[in-house]
Design an enzyme around this catalytic site. Sequence first.
Site, PDB file in Angstrom:
ATOM      1  N   GLU A  92      21.400  41.299  92.237  1.00 51.87           N
ATOM      2  CA  GLU A  92      20.740  41.607  90.964  1.00 51.87           C
ATOM      3  C   GLU A  92      20.415  40.319  90.220  1.00 51.87           C
ATOM      4  OE1 GLU A  92      19.717  44.225  89.235  1.00 51.87           O
ATOM      5  OE2 GLU A  92      21.095  45.912  89.400  1.00 51.87           O
ATOM      6  N   ASP A  96      22.691  43.787  82.033  1.00 52.01           N
ATOM      7  CA  ASP A  96      22.638  43.871  80.578  1.00 52.01           C
ATOM      8  C   ASP A  96      23.543  45.035  80.162  1.00 52.01           C
ATOM      9  OD1 ASP A  96      21.646  43.374  78.015  1.00 52.01           O
ATOM     10  OD2 ASP A  96      19.835  44.532  78.290  1.00 52.01           O
ATOM     11  N   ASP A 152      10.940  38.377  84.345  1.00 51.55           N
ATOM     12  CA  ASP A 152       9.614  38.379  83.723  1.00 51.55           C
ATOM     13  C   ASP A 152       9.637  38.840  82.282  1.00 51.55           C
ATOM     14  OD1 ASP A 152      10.148  41.183  84.178  1.00 51.55           O
ATOM     15  OD2 ASP A 152       8.019  41.526  83.870  1.00 51.55           O
TER      16      ASP A 152
END
Length: 168
Positions: A92, A96, A152
């Site tokens: 990963e 979060d 991104d």
Amino acid sequence: MISADAIQRRVREIAEQISRDYQSLERPLILLSVLKGSVCFATDLSRYVTVPVNFDYVAVSSYGAGTQSSGHVQLLKDLTMDVGGRDVLMVEDIIDTGLTTSFLFDHVQRHQPKSLKLCVLLNKEERRITPVPIAYKGFDIPNQFVVGYGLDFDELYRNLTAVHILEP
Ligand code: 5GP
């Protein structure tokens, strides 16, 4: 936030640890990369590990153009390999709330791998809602939205070699 050199040093260290931990593999280790954010990390890791690896990819719904998780996870692309009885390392980019990872972890677990471990580059511990079992971790970071090294904002900045804080 994290320089390209620091990332590469840490990726090499993690790869050495993985190579030690999986040295008695019966079949290649499946590096299961979560599209698209973890592709840079998984690719670099694969170059530094010394054990044989296979690649597979899964994709889940992302944040789109926002910076907050909707909390709703949807599988967009499933496994292509049969992971039953295999050693799987899920790679990963960032954890979060933990919602995405725990959803994927449960999904892969249902295919009954021989082992399933989690390797993450960036960890935002203070945002955690669902606990996730991290086996290998690059860096703990504060609660800021970051881009680069695969991560991104609206599909931009994935190609940056360092991790940067996104200025609002
Ligand atoms: P979680 O389900 O743990 O809340 O979120 C995991 C996913 O949210 C990550 O795989 C990543 O796609 C996205 N995400 C979380 N924090 C960030 C961040 O700081 N920057 C970027 N670009 N994506 C993030």
